[in-house]
Design a protein around this motif. Structure first.
Motif, mmCIF file in Angstrom:
data_model
loop_
_atom_site.group_PDB
_atom_site.id
_atom_site.type_symbol
_atom_site.label_atom_id
_atom_site.label_comp_id
_atom_site.label_asym_id
_atom_site.label_seq_id
_atom_site.Cartn_x
_atom_site.Cartn_y
_atom_site.Cartn_z
ATOM 1 N N ILE A 20 39.228 10.494 17.743
ATOM 2 C CA ILE A 20 39.707 10.442 16.354
ATOM 3 C C ILE A 20 39.465 9.052 15.779
ATOM 4 C CG2 ILE A 20 41.779 10.468 14.886
ATOM 5 C CD1 ILE A 20 42.891 12.716 16.659
ATOM 6 N N VAL A 58 36.857 14.034 12.581
ATOM 7 C CA VAL A 58 38.246 13.708 12.937
ATOM 8 C C VAL A 58 38.967 14.999 13.323
ATOM 9 C CG1 VAL A 58 40.492 12.956 12.024
ATOM 10 C CG2 VAL A 58 38.426 11.608 11.546
ATOM 11 N N TYR A 59 38.854 16.005 12.468
ATOM 12 C CA TYR A 59 39.523 17.282 12.741
ATOM 13 C C TYR A 59 39.087 17.872 14.077
ATOM 14 C CZ TYR A 59 40.358 22.236 12.911
ATOM 15 O OH TYR A 59 40.707 23.475 13.355
ATOM 16 N N LYS A 60 37.788 17.764 14.378
ATOM 17 C CA LYS A 60 37.259 18.424 15.571
ATOM 18 C C LYS A 60 37.509 17.636 16.855
ATOM 19 C CE LYS A 60 33.859 21.313 15.029
ATOM 20 N NZ LYS A 60 33.818 22.600 14.361
ATOM 21 N N SER A 61 38.055 16.428 16.729
ATOM 22 C CA SER A 61 38.306 15.592 17.912
ATOM 23 C C SER A 61 39.477 16.107 18.724
ATOM 24 C CB SER A 61 38.590 14.153 17.479
ATOM 25 O OG SER A 61 37.448 13.578 16.890
ATOM 26 N N GLN A 62 39.383 15.908 20.039
ATOM 27 C CA GLN A 62 40.477 16.317 20.922
ATOM 28 C C GLN A 62 41.308 15.142 21.429
ATOM 29 O OE1 GLN A 62 38.532 18.529 24.079
ATOM 30 N NE2 GLN A 62 37.300 19.532 22.520
ATOM 31 N N THR A 63 40.751 13.944 21.380
ATOM 32 C CA THR A 63 41.475 12.789 21.902
ATOM 33 C C THR A 63 41.689 11.760 20.795
ATOM 34 O OG1 THR A 63 39.542 11.465 22.473
ATOM 35 C CG2 THR A 63 40.258 13.093 24.111
ATOM 36 N N VAL A 64 42.732 10.948 20.968
ATOM 37 C CA VAL A 64 43.009 9.898 19.981
ATOM 38 C C VAL A 64 41.829 8.933 19.904
ATOM 39 C CG1 VAL A 64 44.545 7.977 19.415
ATOM 40 C CG2 VAL A 64 45.516 10.146 20.187
#
Lengths: 235, 235, 235, 235
Positions: B77, B68-74
Motif C-alpha cells: 500500500i 492501493v486497493y489491490k494491495s494485500q500488505t501495508v
C-alpha cells in the motif's frame, strides 16, 4: 459418473483442501450437517439456513458475473457463465423448495441478511476484485466443491436417514448425475486455471483465501445452528 | 545513484523488456524522442504531447489508487501510495511547465482526450480490474521505467543538445537524483511483487500485457507526431 | 474550529444519519463507548478493539485507494488521497499507542481478523466496486463522521472522566484541531459529491448502505465487548 | 413488434441520443454503413470489421458479466445475464458468418486487436468499474441501440439493396422479431434503471459517457474504412 467418483484430494484443489485441515473438517462435518443427516436438526435452524441461502444465491450469482468479467478467454467466459446460469436456474427451484417449508419468496427477499451471509459473500467479492480470476475461484471453491463433498458424505454415512427425515429431499438433491457433472467440470476448470495462472507458486496466498472462505462457510452453518436458542454458541 | 546505474535488463522487468523486442525499441527510440533530443521536433507536436500528458496524469493517478486497493500488505500500500503522491505532486509542476509553453490549466482540462490517451489509460485500468496487482504493475511499468530509459538514452546520446534546444529543460528533468531513486524503488518493488505473485509462471500473459502497453506508449508519441501535418502517418 | 461546531444533522449526511435512527444510536451510543468514557471498560475489551482496529485500518486505506480510482476529477482524487494519507499516517501512531498497551505490531499483524472486522471492511469494498464514488463514500461516512460524533459526545458527557481513566488519552485524541478540520472537510466533500452524483434521487439505496454500515460499526464495538466473557451477548 | 415501432427518441435514452447530436449522426450514418447498404463497400473494409467485431464480442461479454456483478436485484441480474447469453450465442453465429467470408475462427482469435477495438471496449470497462450500473449501461447503449437504429435506417433507405449486395445477409440480420424484442427489452430495462439510479440528476456525466462511447463507435466504423488504402483518412 457418480459422485463417489469425484476425487476431492487431487490437484491444486486437493492441496488447498488438505492445507485447510481442521477448518475444512469443521465445515464439511459441521454439527448442522450431521444432525441434518439424522433428521434431528431443529426446524428453526433449517428455516434460518434456507432463508439466508436464498439471499446468498444473489451474491453468488454476482460473483460469477465478476468471474465472467475477469476472464481472458471465451472458454473461461463460458465456464463462468455456465455457473452463473446454474445459479439463476437454482433460484426458482430454491423458491419452490422454500415454499414447501412455508417460506414465500416475498418474505425471504426482505429478510435482513445475517452477518454470516454478508461476511462470506462480500469477502469473496473483495477477493475477486482485488485479485485475479484464480483468486476469485479459490474463494468460491469451498462452496462449489464443499457442498458436493458434504452431499457425498451424507449419502454415504450409515447414520443418514432419508425416509422419515424432514430434510431427506434436500439430501437427495446431491444425488443427481447433472449435479455431479457440474461439480466435476468446475473442478476440472479450476485445475486448468490454476495451472495457467501459476497456482503452484502462489500457494501461500491461495491457502489463506481458501482457508478463510472455508471458515466462513462453517460460520454459515453455525448461523443456522444459532437459530435454535438451546444450541446457540454465540461464536 | 545516477540514472546510468539503473540496469533495465535485470530481473522480471528485464525479461519482459527483452520479450517486447522491436516494440519496446519503437517506443523508447521513437522518432518523437529522437528529434526532441536534437531540438528539431515541431512545436505543435510537443504542445500536443504536453496537453495529452496532462490528461494522462489523472488516469495514471487513478491506476495507482487501484493499486492501493489491490494491495494485500501495508508495505505494498505504501509503495503504491508513494507513486500516487509522486503523480499528484507532478501535476502542479506539469501545469507550471505547460504555462511556460503558453498552455493554461483551464485550457488543458477541457481539451478532449486523444484516442491514444484513452486507449493506453483505459487498457491499464481494465488490466488492473480484471487481473491482480502484478498484472496492473506490468501494465504500468512501460511508463514508469520506459521514461527513465528514454531520459537515460537522451542524456547519453551524442546528438542530444541541451543548450539552444527548446526542449532542453524537459530532457534535464530526467537527471535528478530523486527521480532516479523513485524509478529504482519502483523497479525493486516490481521485482518483489513479481516473485510473490508467481511472475515466472505467468510469463506468457504478463508479456502480452507488457508488449501491448509498450505499443500503446509508442502510439502516444505518434499521437504527438501527428500534430504536425507534414509528419502525420495516419497510423 | 472546534468539534462542537460540526453540525452532524445538516445536508445529505444529516438525512442519512436521521434515517438510520435507532441503529445510528446503537452505534454512537454503544455500551462499549459509554463505559470507555467512565473508565469501566474491561481491559480485555479495549485490547481486542485496538488489535482489530489495526487490521481494520489496512482495509480502510484500501477503500480510499478505490475512491481515488473511482474519482473523475483531480479535486476528488486529492480529497480521497488526503484521507488515504491520513490513514497511512495514523498507522504508526496506532502502533505506538498499542505498544503502550503492550501490543506489538508483529503480534497484531498476524492476529486473525475477527468476523466483525471482515464483515464491515468487505461490505464497504463490495459497495465500492459495485456502486459509484457516492455509494462508496456513503459506506465510509459512518466511520469517518461517526467516530467524530462519538468523540464529541464523550468529551461533552458529564459521566466522562479523563484523569484516572485508562482510556483517557484515547478520548483526548478527538479534541485536536487538525482532526476536526479533517472531519469537516470530509463532510463538505461528501455534500459536494452527493449533489453532483444525484444523491437526493437515490436516497432509498443510499439509506440502505448507510444503515447497514452503521449497524456493522455497532457490531464492531460489540466484538470488543465480547472479549469480556461476562459481557458477551453472543450476537 | 417490428423494428420501426421502437422509438429511439423517448426517455433517458432519447435525451442522451439527442444530446450526442452530430456525433451520434457520425456513428449511425457513417460512410461505412451507407456504402454497405448500397453494396459499394470494399471487401477489405468489411473483412476488417468482421474480424475486429469478433474480438469486440469477447470484451462486450465481459462488460455484461460486470453488469451482473454490479446489479443489486435478481431482476437486474437476469437482464444483464440475458444480454450476456445473447452475446455468447452470437459468437458461433458470427464465426459461421465469418467462415462464409473465408475467415476462420483460429485466424480471428490471434489477429491483433485494432486500437479502435481496444479504445471502445476498455473505455466501457473502465466506466463500468469506476461508476455504477447506470454509468456502465450508458456506455453500452450506443452499441445495443445504435446497431438497431442503423439496421432500421438501412432497411428503410431507398438506396439500400439486398439482392446482389454482398452484405445483404448482414443487413437482413436486423429484421428478426427476436432481435427487435431484445433491443426493446434492453431499452425498457435501461429506462427503469435510469429512474432508479437518479439518471435525470446525473445528466451531465451520463451525456459525457454516452457521447464518448458514440464517438468511439464511429471510430470503429472508421477503422473498417481505413482497411481500404484509398479511403483511409488517417483520423
Amino acid at each position: 459418473m457418480t459422485m463417489t467418483e469425484i476425487d476431492f484430494s487431487a490437484g491444486l484443489f486437493g492441496k488447498l483442501r488438505a492445507g485447510a485441515g481442521q477448518i475444512w473438517e469443521s465445515y464439511v462435518d459441521h454439527e448442522f450437517v450431521r444432525i441434518l443427516g439424522t433428521g434431528e436438526l431443529p426446524e428453526a435452524c433449517f428455516r434460518r439456513f434456507l432463508v439466508q441461502d436464498y439471499l446468498f444465491l444473489k451474491h453468488f450469482a454476482r460473483a460469477y458475473g465478476l468471474a465472467v468479467y475477469k476472464s481472458q478467454t471465451v472458454s473461461d467466459i463460458r465456464a463462468a457463465n455456465a455457473a452463473l446460469q446454474g445459479i439463476l436456474q437454482e433460484v426458482p427451484l430454491h423458491v419452490t423448495y422454500c415454499a414447501s417449508w412455508g417460506l414465500s419468496e416475498a418474505q425471504m427477499q426482505y429478510e435482513p441478511e445475517a452477518n454470516a451471509t454478508i461476511t462470506y459473500t462480500r469477502y469473496v467479492n473483495d477477493i475477486g476484485n482485488s485479485g485475479d480470476l484464480l483468486d476469485l475461484l479459490v474463494a468460491l471453491m469451498p462452496c462449489v466443491a464443499g457442498y458436493a463433498e458434504i452431499g457425498q458424505r451424507l449419502l454415504a454415512a450409515p447414520t443418514t436417514r432419508i425416509e422419515g427425515n424432514p430434510y431427506g429431499s434436500w439430501i437427495e438433491n446431491y444425488k443427481g448425475e447433472e449435479y455431479h457433472e457440474m461439480v466435476a467440470a468446475s473442478l476440472c476448470k479450476f485445475e486448468d486455471i490454476g495451472q495457467r495462472y501459476g497456482g503452484e507458486t502462489r500457494l501461500a496466498r491461495l491457502q489463506e483465501i481458501f482457508t478463510t472462505a472455508s471458515r466462513l462457510e462453517a460460520d454459515f452453518w453455525q448461523m443456522g445452528m444459532d437459530a435454535d436458542p438451546r444450541r446457540k454458541t454465540g461464536a
